[in-house]
Design a protein around this motif. Structure first.
Motif: not given
Length: 244
Positions: A155-183
């Motif tokens: 979609l082409h836009a001459d002007l763009l306004l982002l209303a992204a709200g709550h964004n997801d975040a890439r998994p951090s090293a701590v999250r990988h550690q917690l997932a491995a601990f649970a497994r």
């Protein structure tokens, strides 16, 4: 009807409540708001529900259960998130009815997957920011933007306004550690997310649950894992009350 977005959904569980009372919630600005546009008065969430009960505001097409919530909603109540979604959808409809004739609105019911400068030689469109999951749009050399859509042509836009709200975040090293601990210990790890998006069906009945770093969403998870599975909360008798 758009308006509620990803976070406020009319199809959510009624157990997911707002953390503000109905009288304190309004999408309309008042004279305390400093903005460039005109101040347009309108009903708060509580006043909107009252208007529906009185017949001065048209009730949404939302099903019997949600309409019953609106009928019962009082100013001091903590409304469900899905009632707030209906309020936001109603407001979006009000905006559309008040647009000048020269303005048209087209709703694209799909997901935007990327934003790029329309010109191949344009400057970088998304710059990394300090907070994970956030970005900044720079100038596109006046050529506009190409918004890539899922399953559709850009979609082409001459002007763009982002209303992204709550964004997801890439998994951090701590999250990988917690997932491995649970497994390693035969458990299940669920990364932080909206409570309504969490794969709670992976948590078997009777299992102990540790909630870490969920903030206010802890209340949502507790409700879904208890009352949401047929449980109930019963207050303990107070000392000195009859029968104690």
């Amino acid at each position: 009807m758009p308006g509620a977005g990803r976070i406020w959904r009319a199809a959510e569980s009624p157990l997911l409540l707002m953390n503000s009372r109905a009288a304190d919630v309004s999408i309309y600005p008042d004279d305390t708001v400093d903005c460039a546009g005109p101040i347009q008065a309108g009903p708060s969430l509580a006043e909107w529900a009252e208007g529906i009960r009185r017949g001065t505001i048209e009730a949404p097409t939302a099903g019997t259960e949600r309409l019953a919530e609106i009928e019962a909603l009082q100013a001091e109540d903590f409304p469900s998130r899905r009632v707030q979604a209906l309020y936001l959808e109603w407001f979006f409809g009000q905006v559309l009815t008040r647009l000048p004739q020269a303005v048209t609105v087209t709703v694209h019911r799909t997901m935007a997957t990327a934003v790029r400068p329309a010109a191949a030689h344009g400057s970088l469109a998304v710059a990394e920011s300090h907070a994970p999951g956030e970005g900044r749009l720079d100038e596109a050399d006046g050529a506009g933007w190409a918004v890539e859509l899922e399953g559709r042509d850009p979609l082409h836009a001459d002007l763009l306004l982002l209303a992204a709200g709550h964004n997801d975040a890439r998994p951090s090293a701590v999250r990988h550690q917690l997932a491995a601990f649970a497994r390693r210990h035969g458990g299940t790890y669920l990364a932080p997310s909206q409570a309504s998006d969490a794969q709670l069906d992976l948590l078997a009945p009777g299992h102990d649950v540790i909630v870490r770093g969920m903030g206010l969403a802890f209340i949502d998870l507790m409700a879904l894992l208890t009352e949401g599975r047929g449980g109930e909360f019963t207050p303990d008798p107070r000392p000195g009350s009859p029968g104690v």
